[in-house]
Scaffold this motif. Structure first.
Motif, PDB file in Angstrom:
ATOM      1  N   LYS A   1      -2.981 -50.569  -6.927  1.00 12.62           N
ATOM      2  CA  LYS A   1      -3.247 -51.792  -7.693  1.00 12.62           C
ATOM      3  C   LYS A   1      -3.720 -52.911  -6.764  1.00 12.62           C
ATOM      4  N   ILE A   2      -3.033 -53.073  -5.645  1.00 14.39           N
ATOM      5  CA  ILE A   2      -3.388 -54.143  -4.702  1.00 14.39           C
ATOM      6  C   ILE A   2      -4.764 -53.889  -4.112  1.00 14.39           C
ATOM      7  N   GLU A   3      -5.035 -52.652  -3.745  1.00 12.65           N
ATOM      8  CA  GLU A   3      -6.350 -52.295  -3.203  1.00 12.65           C
ATOM      9  C   GLU A   3      -7.450 -52.560  -4.237  1.00 12.65           C
ATOM     10  N   PHE A   4      -7.208 -52.178  -5.485  1.00 13.75           N
ATOM     11  CA  PHE A   4      -8.166 -52.397  -6.572  1.00 13.75           C
ATOM     12  C   PHE A   4      -8.415 -53.891  -6.776  1.00 13.75           C
ATOM     13  N   LEU A   5      -7.332 -54.667  -6.810  1.00 11.49           N
ATOM     14  CA  LEU A   5      -7.444 -56.114  -7.009  1.00 11.49           C
ATOM     15  C   LEU A   5      -8.226 -56.762  -5.869  1.00 11.49           C
ATOM     16  N   ALA A   6      -7.935 -56.361  -4.642  1.00 10.30           N
ATOM     17  CA  ALA A   6      -8.657 -56.898  -3.479  1.00 10.30           C
ATOM     18  C   ALA A   6     -10.133 -56.506  -3.533  1.00 10.30           C
ATOM     19  N   GLY A   7     -10.408 -55.271  -3.915  1.00  9.11           N
ATOM     20  CA  GLY A   7     -11.789 -54.807  -4.022  1.00  9.11           C
ATOM     21  C   GLY A   7     -12.559 -55.567  -5.084  1.00  9.11           C
ATOM     22  N   ARG A   8     -11.937 -55.791  -6.235  1.00 14.40           N
ATOM     23  CA  ARG A   8     -12.607 -56.549  -7.300  1.00 14.40           C
ATOM     24  C   ARG A   8     -12.805 -58.005  -6.896  1.00 14.40           C
TER      25      ARG A   8
END
Length: 113
Positions: free
Chosen positions: A44-51
């Motif tokens: 989730k954190i990786e996805f949020l940072a990527g977005r």
């Protein structure tokens, strides 16, 4: 026009731990939140940072014409390629790449004239 952004994943993790769903709703659209909720905590954190990085990159490519992250939606095509919508309109003339390492999320976008 070219846009690029680099985000420290740990910085996003701290924001998420402090503000929780508030920070998610500031960055992600409802469709992106559905994807986000399918992941485990670390992803989730990786996805949020990527977005976050991707949307910053898109804003730079569009010469900062966007005022809200929620005006930008980044989903995936059937092949996994990012599809960018701005205010519900697909930008066929914008290429986007998102990449992650253990510590960083990075995105680069190119608006083709």
């Amino acid at each position: 026009m070219l846009g690029c952004d680099l985000v420290e994943i740990d910085r996003v993790r701290k924001l998420y731990e402090k503000f929780g769903e508030k920070v998610v709703k500031k960055i992600l659209t409802d469709n992106e939140i559905k994807l986000f909720n399918q992941f485990n905590k670390n992803r989730k954190i990786e996805f949020l940072a990527g977005r976050f990085a991707a949307k910053e990159s898109v804003i730079k490519s569009l010469n900062k014409q966007i005022v809200s992250f929620r005006d930008i939606e980044i989903l995936r095509s059937d092949t996994g390629k990012p599809v960018v919508k701005v205010r519900d309109k697909v930008l066929d003339n914008l290429e986007l790449s998102i990449s992650h390492t253990k510590n960083y999320a990075m995105a680069i976008s190119l608006l083709k004239e």
